[in-house]
Scaffold this motif. Structure first.
Motif, PDB file in Angstrom:
ATOM      1  N   SER A  27       0.834  -1.202   0.000  1.00 27.99           N
ATOM      2  CA  SER A  27       0.000   0.000   0.000  1.00 27.99           C
ATOM      3  C   SER A  27       0.870   1.254   0.000  1.00 27.99           C
ATOM      4  O   SER A  27       0.609   2.213  -0.735  1.00 27.99           O
ATOM      5  N   SER A  31       1.207   4.177  -3.008  1.00 26.42           N
ATOM      6  CA  SER A  31       0.996   5.607  -2.794  1.00 26.42           C
ATOM      7  C   SER A  31       2.245   6.407  -3.178  1.00 26.42           C
ATOM      8  O   SER A  31       2.136   7.488  -3.742  1.00 26.42           O
ATOM      9  N   ARG A  34       2.335   6.516  -6.981  1.00 32.57           N
ATOM     10  CA  ARG A  34       1.357   7.467  -7.519  1.00 32.57           C
ATOM     11  C   ARG A  34       1.892   8.892  -7.449  1.00 32.57           C
ATOM     12  O   ARG A  34       1.746   9.660  -8.392  1.00 32.57           O
TER      13      ARG A  34
END
Length: 72
Positions: A27, A31, A34
Motif C-alpha cells: 500500500s 501511494s 502514484r
C-alpha cells in the motif's frame, strides 16, 4: 502417515502477520509510486509548455528574419 492438507495454527499465525506487513508495504509502495507518477506528469506538462513557447517564439521571428534577408 499424517494428513498433509491440514495446517497447524502455529504455522498459519506468523504467515498472516507477514501477509499483513506485506499488504502495508504494498500500500505504501502504491501511494509513493502514484506521487512519483504525478510528479513526472507535472514535469512533462512543464516541458510541453516550454516547447510550445519556443515554437511560438520561432514562428514570430522566422518571417521577420526572412524579410530582412535579401537572399531568401
Amino acid at each position: 502417515m499424517s494428513d498433509l492438507t491440514t495446517v497447524p495454527k502455529a504455522v498459519s499465525g506468523p504467515s498472516s502477520l507477514i501477509d499483513g506487513r506485506l499488504n502495508a508495504g504494498n500500500s505504501l509502495n502504491r501511494s509513493l509510486r502514484r506521487g512519483y507518477e504525478r510528479g513526472m506528469e507535472d514535469q512533462l506538462g512543464a516541458l510541453g509548455l516550454g516547447l510550445n513557447a519556443i515554437i511560438f517564439w520561432n514562428s514570430l521571428r522566422v518571417p521577420t528574419a526572412a524579410d530582412d534577408d535579401p537572399e531568401l
